[in-house]
Design a protein around this motif. Structure first.
Motif, mmCIF file in Angstrom:
data_model
loop_
_atom_site.group_PDB
_atom_site.id
_atom_site.type_symbol
_atom_site.label_atom_id
_atom_site.label_comp_id
_atom_site.label_asym_id
_atom_site.label_seq_id
_atom_site.Cartn_x
_atom_site.Cartn_y
_atom_site.Cartn_z
ATOM 1 N N ARG A 190 0.822 -1.210 0.000
ATOM 2 C CA ARG A 190 0.000 0.000 0.000
ATOM 3 C C ARG A 190 0.860 1.265 0.000
ATOM 4 O O ARG A 190 0.416 2.331 0.437
ATOM 5 N N THR A 191 2.089 1.157 -0.462
ATOM 6 C CA THR A 191 2.984 2.316 -0.426
ATOM 7 C C THR A 191 2.496 3.457 -1.303
ATOM 8 O O THR A 191 2.846 4.619 -1.075
ATOM 9 N N LEU A 295 -7.142 2.575 6.597
ATOM 10 C CA LEU A 295 -6.494 2.345 5.306
ATOM 11 C C LEU A 295 -5.431 1.254 5.333
ATOM 12 O O LEU A 295 -4.929 0.867 4.269
ATOM 13 N N TYR A 296 -5.053 0.756 6.502
ATOM 14 C CA TYR A 296 -3.977 -0.241 6.531
ATOM 15 C C TYR A 296 -4.190 -1.201 7.692
ATOM 16 O O TYR A 296 -4.909 -0.917 8.637
ATOM 17 N N ASP A 297 -3.536 -2.361 7.580
ATOM 18 C CA ASP A 297 -3.702 -3.415 8.576
ATOM 19 C C ASP A 297 -2.357 -4.107 8.750
ATOM 20 O O ASP A 297 -1.397 -3.863 7.994
ATOM 21 N N ILE A 298 -2.268 -5.018 9.727
ATOM 22 C CA ILE A 298 -1.022 -5.749 9.898
ATOM 23 C C ILE A 298 -0.764 -6.603 8.656
ATOM 24 O O ILE A 298 -1.680 -7.111 8.026
ATOM 25 N N GLY A 299 0.488 -6.723 8.299
ATOM 26 C CA GLY A 299 0.896 -7.413 7.084
ATOM 27 C C GLY A 299 1.105 -6.483 5.911
ATOM 28 O O GLY A 299 1.872 -6.799 4.989
ATOM 29 N N ASP A 300 0.453 -5.311 5.924
ATOM 30 C CA ASP A 300 0.589 -4.374 4.811
ATOM 31 C C ASP A 300 1.965 -3.711 4.816
ATOM 32 O O ASP A 300 2.582 -3.511 5.865
ATOM 33 N N VAL A 318 8.093 0.104 4.921
ATOM 34 C CA VAL A 318 8.123 -0.738 6.112
ATOM 35 C C VAL A 318 6.903 -1.652 6.070
ATOM 36 O O VAL A 318 5.886 -1.342 5.440
ATOM 37 N N ARG A 319 7.019 -2.788 6.744
ATOM 38 C CA ARG A 319 5.894 -3.712 6.843
ATOM 39 C C ARG A 319 5.363 -3.680 8.269
ATOM 40 O O ARG A 319 6.147 -3.698 9.227
ATOM 41 N N ILE A 320 4.054 -3.633 8.406
ATOM 42 C CA ILE A 320 3.431 -3.562 9.731
ATOM 43 C C ILE A 320 3.293 -4.979 10.271
ATOM 44 O O ILE A 320 2.513 -5.785 9.769
ATOM 45 N N LEU A 321 4.069 -5.291 11.295
ATOM 46 C CA LEU A 321 4.054 -6.619 11.907
ATOM 47 C C LEU A 321 3.135 -6.687 13.115
ATOM 48 O O LEU A 321 2.693 -7.774 13.489
ATOM 49 N N ALA A 322 2.868 -5.557 13.738
ATOM 50 C CA ALA A 322 1.981 -5.531 14.901
ATOM 51 C C ALA A 322 1.507 -4.105 15.099
ATOM 52 O O ALA A 322 2.162 -3.144 14.679
#
Length: 333
Positions: A190-191, A295-300, A318-322
């Protein structure tokens, strides 16, 4: 509490029987991990009863700020004080720690997703249903002997394949359920549409930590009773890391693994994970433009702009891990 729409409680079967108005500690969502929170009721609350705060009860939290629902199970520790009762709550994955494989569960030429689906289908009594399951990757031959299903998911499957899993809560006909999903890679890139920017929707309190152990040569040894030529050993290395940091070796025996392809996968994954330092970004995000929570969730994967941190300003992916939502101030860490 900021951002909370309602908190539902269900019995051990997931049947919703009431709505609570508790105090909530920060609620966390963890990719390939177990989220948690704590619920507190005043002793004067008529719902502060053994039935409402029973170990094994299900919990479902809805938000008014775009965050996805949070769901889980009540468990210990449970604390009683003169004024209140506090019970710990964990994602439903927590209960997989207490469900075991059979004495011998042997899988032959099965992809990781098929193994996941078969084992999770055995715990439908926990209110877990199967959703999207990635069926790709290599065939594997693991054997498990009274291993917890959480060990298989978190430890075993994620070592034989670079994969992700989630247990997503939802409501179904008055019951709290959980959809088990297994991915080659959870989330989306989603960058192009999501940016977390210091001074806009990120507070100026970010932390960057370089962590992990640097390993650039790894020996993966298969099953065997001796260290003669009959025991398979494969090696993987990263030349760039070796040239930059010098030789850093590790070795590990993988019990139950006798196929060369599986050992090669273990060795390669160890190098991919550890050849370079990992940068962990911890930021405090606001529900604001240019990217509110919805607009975003973990894993995105999202864009992060931190002009004030590190040796040089950071601008990259960056990737959202938590993430952890604090209902007391309405922000996500």
């Amino acid at each position: 509490m900021s951002g909370i729409a309602r908190v539902l409680v269900g019995d051990g079967t997931g049947r919703v029987f009431d709505e609570l108005t508790p105090g909530l500690e920060p609620l966390s969502w963890v990719l390939n991990g177990i989220g948690r929170t704590k619920i507190t009721l005043a002793r004067s609350d008529p719902k502060a009863t053994a039935d409402h705060l029973a170990i094994g009860n299900r919990v479902y939290v809805e938000f008014a700020n775009g965050l996805p629902p949070w769901g889980g199970v009540m468990d210990l520790p449970r604390r009683f004080s003169p004024d209140s009762i506090t019970v710990s709550c964990y994602g439903i994955e927590h209960l997989l720690r207490y469900r075991l494989t059979r004495r011998t569960d042997a899988f032959y030429e099965r992809p990781a997703g098929a193994i996941f689906a078969e084992l999770i289908s055995r715990v439908s009594d926990l209110g877990i249903t199967l959703g999207q399951v990635w069926g790709g990757g290599r065939p594997h031959w693991p054997r498990y002997h009274y291993k917890s299903l959480w060990y298989v998911c978190e430890h075993s499957l994620r070592r034989i394949e670079r994969c992700d899993f989630r247990f997503i809560p939802y409501l179904d006909s008055g019951h709290i359920r959980f959809r088990a999903e297994f991915y080659e890679r959870a989330g989306a890139n989603r960058t192009a549409e999501v940016m977390l920017a210091e001074g806009a929707n990120v507070e100026a309190s970010a932390h960057i930590e370089e962590q992990g152990e640097i390993v650039n040569r790894h020996y993966a040894a298969g099953d065997g009773t001796t260290w003669g030529p009959e025991r398979l050993v494969v090696v993987a290395q990263d030349s760039d890391s070796l040239g930059y940091y010098g030789l850093r070796e590790t070795a590990e025996v993988y019990p139950g693994v006798s196929q060369q392809a599986t050992l090669e996968l273990h060795a390669r994954n160890a190098i991919i994970t550890n050849a370079q330092p990992r940068r962990l970004f911890q930021v405090t995000a606001l529900n604001a433009e240019p990217a509110p929570f919805a607009l975003y969730d973990i894993g995105d994967t999202v864009r992060l702009e931190l002009p004030s941190f590190g040796f040089t300003p950071y601008s990259g992916r960056v990737r959202i891990l938590a993430r952890e939502f604090d209902p007391n101030n309405g922000v996500c860490r």
